[in-house]
Enzyme design. Structure first.
Site, mmCIF file in Angstrom:
data_model
loop_
_atom_site.group_PDB
_atom_site.id
_atom_site.type_symbol
_atom_site.label_atom_id
_atom_site.label_comp_id
_atom_site.label_asym_id
_atom_site.label_seq_id
_atom_site.Cartn_x
_atom_site.Cartn_y
_atom_site.Cartn_z
ATOM 1 C CE LYS A 115 -4.534 -0.708 -0.075
ATOM 2 N NZ LYS A 115 -4.709 -2.071 -0.487
ATOM 3 C CE LYS A 197 -5.917 -13.746 -7.192
ATOM 4 N NZ LYS A 197 -6.009 -14.116 -5.780
ATOM 5 C CE LYS A 200 -14.707 -8.071 -3.747
ATOM 6 N NZ LYS A 200 -14.684 -7.792 -2.318
#
Ligand code: TRP
Length: 339
Positions: A115, A197, A200
């Site tokens: 992050k 993958k 979202k």
């Protein structure tokens, strides 16, 4: 026999996709129907503030996630399905755990380092203590099983450390939580372009979302990556082709899968039997039929504010009953009970 407590959190950023459905969601539903478990599932809306999202969208995202989870089979009468911020007991436990959390350890957490790289201008204390809040989510219900993916293992180790430190310092209150999945067979679903993958929030044309309508599903699947076919009979499938078969196994009949498997195995350069265009058309129809009842149910719930509110209140009541019982033990162990 006393039931084992299960906790898991779902981040309200982005739309639920097929990877979530066949990975996490199916596990949740299986655990909910397992007599051995008492399940708490929640939307982690406090966690989402660590990245300073546009909060105008947060409320509808949270409502959507609740609706989608129910559409996927979670039953609010069987589990506690709640919103994190409806349970202030979590915030109090977070405060106590912060006293047992060391800065150096938190700085070494891989998710924190990622992050920092992603948002160097917003390295806030909430981001640093993300694992402390996650530990509070779990320990507040004295959970022992946490259904999560591999990427969350480190956070669970941290939660176990805090439980251990708490118990040493103040007395035995908190059991050690562990990651849990049934067996090893978590289905991995790749992005339709074969790169990584399904996601979202990124790569939206290559991810199938539960909210997509039939036309969009067709469009995305027809664009999925294929090639000219295998060079030799019985070849090993490239991973993007294997992914199409994986999807087909999830939503099509066995006969359909067997036909395309046979076509693939019979194919070679100069004699290509398998027609990927036909395969994708079939997959798109079967996928659209599979997703329709789920997305319709999710939309119905989202549009029914009264039902949604009832579900949210019911979840909060259940979660708070359990959380306040733990907090009572915690306060008394620390000596924070004065009346
Ligand atoms: N960190 C989890 C994720 O990124 C979400 C989460 C928050 C969670 N609190 C939790 C998961 C407690 C399990 C238990 O997916």
């Amino acid at each position: 026999m006393e039931k084992e407590v299960v906790v898991s959190g779902i981040r309200p950023t982005g739309f639920l996709h097929l990877g979530n459905y066949f990975g996490a969601m199916r596990n949740y539903v299986r655990m909910q129907n397992d007599e051995k478990f008492n399940c708490y599932f929640f939307v982690a809306n406090w966690h989402s503030l660590t990245t300073h999202p546009d909060t105008r969208e947060l409320q509808s995202s949270v409502h959507r996630v609740i609706a989608e989870n129910i559409a996927c089979g979670l039953d609010p009468d069987k589990v506690a399905l709640y919103i994190q911020s409806d349970v202030p007991e979590i915030a109090e436990l977070y405060l106590y755990l912060n006293m047992l959390a060391y800065k150096g350890e938190l700085e070494k957490t891989p998710t924190f380092k990622d992050k920092v790289r992603l948002q160097p201008d917003n390295v806030n204390a909430g981001l640093l203590t993300y694992p402390v809040l996650m530990a509070a989510d779990i320990l507040i219900h004295r959970a022992v099983k946490v259904p999560v993916g591999k990427d969350q293992e480190q956070h669970l180790e941290i939660a176990r450390n805090y439980a251990d430190r708490f118990n040493h310092r103040y007395g035995e209150v908190l059991p050690a939580p562990y990651a849990f999945n049934y067996g090893g067979e978590l289905v991995k679903i790749m992005s339709l372009d074969g790169n990584g993958k399904m996601s979202k929030s990124e790569n939206q044309m290559n991810t199938l979302y539960l909210a997509d309508d039939a036309d969009l599903i067709r469009k995305k699947i027809m664009k999925a990556k294929t090639d000219q076919g295998p060079a030799e009979p019985n070849s090993v499938k490239p991973d993007y082709i294997e992914n199409l078969f994986t999807l087909m196994r999830l939503v099509s009949t066995e006969d359909t899968v067997a036909k395309f498997e046979a076509d693939f195995n019979a194919s070679s350069a100069g004699n290509v039997v398998i027609r990927y265009g036909d395969m994708k058309k079939q997959l798109a129809e079967d996928m659209a039929a599979f997703m329709k009842p789920i997305s319709e149910k999710a939309a119905d719930i989202q549009n029914n504010k009264e039902l949604l509110n009832r579900i949210i209140r019911q979840g909060a009541d259940k979660a708070r009953a359990s959380a306040s019982a733990t907090l009572k033990l915690i306060r008394s162990a620390i000596g924070m009970d004065y009346s």
